[in-house]
Design a protein around this motif. Sequence first.
Motif, mmCIF file in Angstrom:
data_model
loop_
_atom_site.group_PDB
_atom_site.id
_atom_site.type_symbol
_atom_site.label_atom_id
_atom_site.label_comp_id
_atom_site.label_asym_id
_atom_site.label_seq_id
_atom_site.Cartn_x
_atom_site.Cartn_y
_atom_site.Cartn_z
ATOM 1 N N PRO A 78 1.914 -3.865 1.862
ATOM 2 C CA PRO A 78 2.290 -3.129 1.352
ATOM 3 C C PRO A 78 4.236 -3.058 1.268
ATOM 4 C CG PRO A 78 0.229 -2.572 2.329
ATOM 5 C CD PRO A 78 0.630 -3.754 2.420
ATOM 6 N N PRO A 79 5.159 -3.194 2.452
ATOM 7 C CA PRO A 79 6.513 -3.094 2.496
ATOM 8 C C PRO A 79 6.933 -3.775 1.430
ATOM 9 C CG PRO A 79 5.442 -3.031 4.909
ATOM 10 C CD PRO A 79 4.298 -3.361 4.091
ATOM 11 N N ALA A 80 6.272 -5.209 1.521
ATOM 12 C CA ALA A 80 7.132 -6.281 0.461
ATOM 13 C C ALA A 80 6.810 -6.105 -0.573
ATOM 14 C CB ALA A 80 6.021 -7.665 1.367
ATOM 15 N N GLN A 81 5.584 -5.310 -1.546
ATOM 16 C CA GLN A 81 4.861 -4.988 -2.236
ATOM 17 C C GLN A 81 6.017 -3.681 -2.713
ATOM 18 O OE1 GLN A 81 2.929 -5.915 -4.910
ATOM 19 N NE2 GLN A 81 2.754 -7.749 -3.215
ATOM 20 N N ALA A 82 6.737 -2.838 -2.036
ATOM 21 C CA ALA A 82 7.313 -1.892 -2.639
ATOM 22 C C ALA A 82 8.989 -2.539 -2.279
ATOM 23 C CB ALA A 82 7.512 -0.588 -1.256
ATOM 24 N N ALA A 83 8.706 -3.714 -1.914
ATOM 25 C CA ALA A 83 10.433 -3.965 -1.587
ATOM 26 C C ALA A 83 10.760 -5.268 -3.175
ATOM 27 C CB ALA A 83 10.434 -5.015 -0.777
ATOM 28 N N LEU A 84 9.326 -5.519 -3.312
ATOM 29 C CA LEU A 84 9.243 -6.449 -4.869
ATOM 30 C C LEU A 84 9.637 -5.877 -6.127
ATOM 31 C CD1 LEU A 84 6.474 -8.790 -4.280
ATOM 32 C CD2 LEU A 84 8.527 -9.407 -4.847
ATOM 33 N N ALA A 85 8.867 -4.731 -5.905
ATOM 34 C CA ALA A 85 9.037 -3.440 -7.121
ATOM 35 C C ALA A 85 10.778 -2.914 -7.316
ATOM 36 C CB ALA A 85 7.969 -1.686 -6.408
#
Length: 122
Positions: free
Chosen positions: A74-81
């Motif tokens: 989840p943290p990486a997905q937020a950063a990818l967004a």
Amino acid sequence: MTKLAVKRVYDPPAPGDGRRILVDRLWPRGVSKDRIDLWLKDLAPSDALRHEFHGHPDHWDEFCIAYATELGSPPAQAALATLAAERKQGPVVLLYAAKDENRNNAVALRLWLDARPNSVQE
């Protein structure tokens, strides 16, 4: 999506760089904040993976696979967004501090993004 480049953080900024985004877990030594526009440390490999790869740079393929798994968190997905939003605004340079210009987390991230052109861009 706009151009996505990879550059060593110690290289001087160029006029066409666009947004300079650091994708390392640790802030690079001797680099002032004015040389980096955004720090997305949640896009960096975990400390454990970073240490493992540092000790075995010949395990590039294994590193890329493990890193891709971490990018699903989840943290990486937020950063990818956040990265996708930045790319919609203009050119982006992924910055890294490693000495190896061909095998580092920023290169692995760009390869991962190139293999999934629609995964984080919309």
